[in-house]
Design a protein around this motif. Structure first.
Motif, short mmCIF file in Angstrom:
data_model
loop_
_atom_site.label_atom_id
_atom_site.label_comp_id
_atom_site.label_asym_id
_atom_site.label_seq_id
_atom_site.Cartn_x
_atom_site.Cartn_y
_atom_site.Cartn_z
N PRO A 84 0.80 -1.23 0.00
CA PRO A 84 0.00 0.00 0.00
C PRO A 84 0.83 1.27 0.00
O PRO A 84 0.41 2.28 -0.57
N GLU A 85 2.02 1.24 0.63
CA GLU A 85 2.84 2.45 0.65
C GLU A 85 3.41 2.78 -0.72
O GLU A 85 3.82 3.91 -0.98
N LYS A 86 3.41 1.80 -1.63
CA LYS A 86 3.88 2.02 -3.00
C LYS A 86 2.74 2.00 -4.01
O LYS A 86 2.97 2.12 -5.22
N ASN A 87 1.51 1.83 -3.53
CA ASN A 87 0.34 1.76 -4.40
C ASN A 87 0.54 0.73 -5.52
O ASN A 87 0.36 1.02 -6.70
N ALA A 88 0.89 -0.47 -5.10
CA ALA A 88 1.16 -1.53 -6.08
C ALA A 88 0.60 -2.86 -5.59
O ALA A 88 0.64 -3.17 -4.39
N MET A 95 2.52 -10.56 -12.61
CA MET A 95 2.45 -9.15 -12.98
C MET A 95 2.35 -8.28 -11.74
O MET A 95 1.85 -8.69 -10.69
N ALA A 96 2.84 -7.05 -11.87
CA ALA A 96 2.66 -6.02 -10.84
C ALA A 96 1.82 -4.91 -11.45
O ALA A 96 2.05 -4.49 -12.59
N VAL A 97 0.83 -4.44 -10.70
CA VAL A 97 -0.07 -3.40 -11.19
C VAL A 97 -0.08 -2.25 -10.20
O VAL A 97 -0.37 -2.43 -9.02
N GLY A 98 0.25 -1.06 -10.67
CA GLY A 98 0.18 0.13 -9.85
C GLY A 98 -1.22 0.73 -9.89
O GLY A 98 -2.02 0.40 -10.77
N TYR A 99 -1.52 1.60 -8.95
CA TYR A 99 -2.85 2.20 -8.89
C TYR A 99 -2.77 3.53 -8.14
O TYR A 99 -1.86 3.77 -7.34
N ASP A 100 -3.75 4.38 -8.41
CA ASP A 100 -3.98 5.56 -7.58
C ASP A 100 -5.07 5.27 -6.56
O ASP A 100 -5.01 5.71 -5.41
N VAL A 101 -6.10 4.56 -7.01
CA VAL A 101 -7.19 4.12 -6.14
C VAL A 101 -7.46 2.65 -6.43
O VAL A 101 -7.41 2.22 -7.59
N CYS A 102 -7.70 1.88 -5.37
CA CYS A 102 -7.91 0.45 -5.50
C CYS A 102 -9.19 0.06 -4.75
O CYS A 102 -9.49 0.64 -3.70
N SER A 103 -9.94 -0.88 -5.31
CA SER A 103 -11.15 -1.35 -4.64
C SER A 103 -11.23 -2.86 -4.71
O SER A 103 -11.03 -3.46 -5.77
N PHE A 104 -11.55 -3.48 -3.57
CA PHE A 104 -11.66 -4.94 -3.47
C PHE A 104 -13.13 -5.35 -3.38
O PHE A 104 -13.90 -4.81 -2.60
N ASN A 105 -13.48 -6.33 -4.19
CA ASN A 105 -14.80 -6.98 -4.09
C ASN A 105 -14.59 -8.45 -4.45
O ASN A 105 -15.08 -8.94 -5.46
N THR A 106 -13.84 -9.12 -3.58
CA THR A 106 -13.35 -10.47 -3.86
C THR A 106 -14.12 -11.55 -3.12
O THR A 106 -13.77 -12.73 -3.21
N GLY A 107 -15.14 -11.15 -2.37
CA GLY A 107 -16.03 -12.14 -1.78
C GLY A 107 -15.44 -12.92 -0.64
O GLY A 107 -14.59 -12.45 0.12
N SER A 108 -15.89 -14.17 -0.53
CA SER A 108 -15.53 -15.03 0.59
C SER A 108 -15.57 -16.48 0.15
O SER A 108 -16.14 -16.82 -0.89
N LEU A 109 -14.94 -17.33 0.95
CA LEU A 109 -14.93 -18.77 0.69
C LEU A 109 -15.20 -19.52 1.98
O LEU A 109 -14.88 -19.03 3.08
#
Length: 381
Positions: A84-88, A95-109
């Motif tokens: 999070p401190e590198k926004n990556a 792969m590595a993906v950078g971001y300015d804003v990130c959102s999680f909607n990954t559900g549950s198991l």
């Protein structure tokens, strides 16, 4: 200058964003969508898909097509770590993906706390596409003249619906009385009003579905489940529906999590924003809502849809955020019994009948129609 939004997961709470990606593109922002599969299946129709009441195409959204149609980049993978401190974020595919804003909607198991639950004949209730694989497996047994034994592990809403819909599937394909059993643990639908529980027990009993009340499963062996009292129950297919754990566990990457560490989900404030990383958001089962803990039920991510869409755009553009306030309980519950009947519960009203199932079907199909904008119904399976 445009910014980069990273959407992790294509679940219910991200649907408004996915359906409106053009507005993000037109504002000059780029969106990357990371999802482990091209399709996202709607959990509310999963048991009906198992019984054949719904086709798979009726129960899913084409996340890849939604993303690409809206000008986003779609990557079929999972996020395995985040800095999070590198926004990556780093993905399973390397792969590595950078971001300015990130959102999680990954559900549950479902948690893997039953020994032997990783076997090929055991199907966790999530991800929902597991029910499609289980359906095919059961149909294969029936097509070869067999009468499959089904064991449902868990006594929550998913366990109840799976038992009834598995019974329907088997009963449509073979002449023998379906052999379906439920090991509900402490009991069936223990968090629900007593009248709902009575109707659920009666619904299963009238179809000959066995209920090992008060018993869970200690371990699974080769075609045999050993219950908590030592009883051995044979099965051909077992469904694992023993609750859910938010995914992924980001605690080790410095993301504040709810009660129980990673079992609590990403801890978010009233804006659905991480309490310690303000450019990380989330919705659905993978979050823990700090103002008031929410049940892991589909109604809340559906309600979070427009709020999350607004806040992600606002975060990209430095505008004010919107609070998520639609957290009241007492929501309409309708259980799919699998035999054309539904059990409806709303406040003091409890009812079982075909009308309840008709209403559930109408609500679910209306929701699907709103977001099935990528030709899902015309797709090949």
């Amino acid at each position: 200058m445009g910014k980069h939004l990273l959407l992790v997961g294509g679940g219910h709470a991200h649907l408004s964003v996915l359906a409106d990606l053009a507005s993000f593109r037109d504002a000059g922002h780029h969106v990357t969508v990371v999802s482990p599969a091209d399709h996202h299946y709607y959990s509310g129709m999963g048991p009906g898909m198992l019984s054949g009441h719904y086709t798979p195409q009726e129960c899913r959204f084409n996340v890849r097509r939604m993303a690409e149609k809206g000008g986003a980049t779609f990557i079929r993978s999972k996020v395995v770590s985040i800095t999070p401190e590198k926004n990556a974020a780093r993905l399973e595919n390397g792969m590595a993906v950078g971001y300015d804003v990130c959102s999680f909607n990954t559900g549950s198991l479902p948690p893997s706390k039953v020994a032997g639950s990783g076997r090929a004949d055991v199907f966790p209730v999530k991800p929902i596409e597991n029910l499609l694989y289980a359906k095919r497996h059961l149909e294969d047994i029936v097509s070869m003249g067999g009468s499959p034994k089904v064991l449902v592990i868990g006594g929550g809403p998913a366990g109840f619906e799976l038992a009834g819909n598995a019974c329907k599937l088997i009963g449509c394909g073979c002449n023998d009385t379906p052999d379906v059993a439920v090991a509900p643990g402490r009991g069936l639908l223990t968090r629900f009003p007593e009248r709902v529980r009575q109707l659920a027990y009666r619904s299963l009993a009238r179809r000959g579905i066995k209920i090992f009340d008060g018993l869970g499963v200690s371990r699974l062996e080769d075609g045999t489940a050993i219950l908590s009292d030592g009883l051995r129950v044979p099965y051909d297919v077992a469904f694992l529906a023993i609750g859910v754990v938010p995914q992924p566990d980001l605690a080790r990457f410095g993301i504040a999590m709810g009660a129980g560490g990673g079992r609590g989900g990403i801890l978010v404030d009233k804006f659905l924003r991480s309490v310690n990383h303000p450019n990380i958001f989330g919705g659905g089962d993978c979050i823990s809502f700090q103002p008031r803990e929410l049940e892991k039920v589909g109604v809340y991510p559906v309600r979070q849809n427009p709020v999350l869409r607004h806040n992600l755009m606002a975060a990209l553009e430095g505008r004010d955020l919107m609070a998520f306030t639609d957290t009241e309980g007492g929501y309409l519950l309708i259980l799919n019994c699998g035999d054309g009947q539904g059990i409806l519960s709303k406040g003091y009203l409890t009812y079982e009948g075909q009308t309840a199932m008709w209403l559930k079907d109408r609500i679910d199909r209306t929701f699907m129609k709103r977001f099935q904008v990528s030709g899902e119904l015309e797709e090949d399976l």
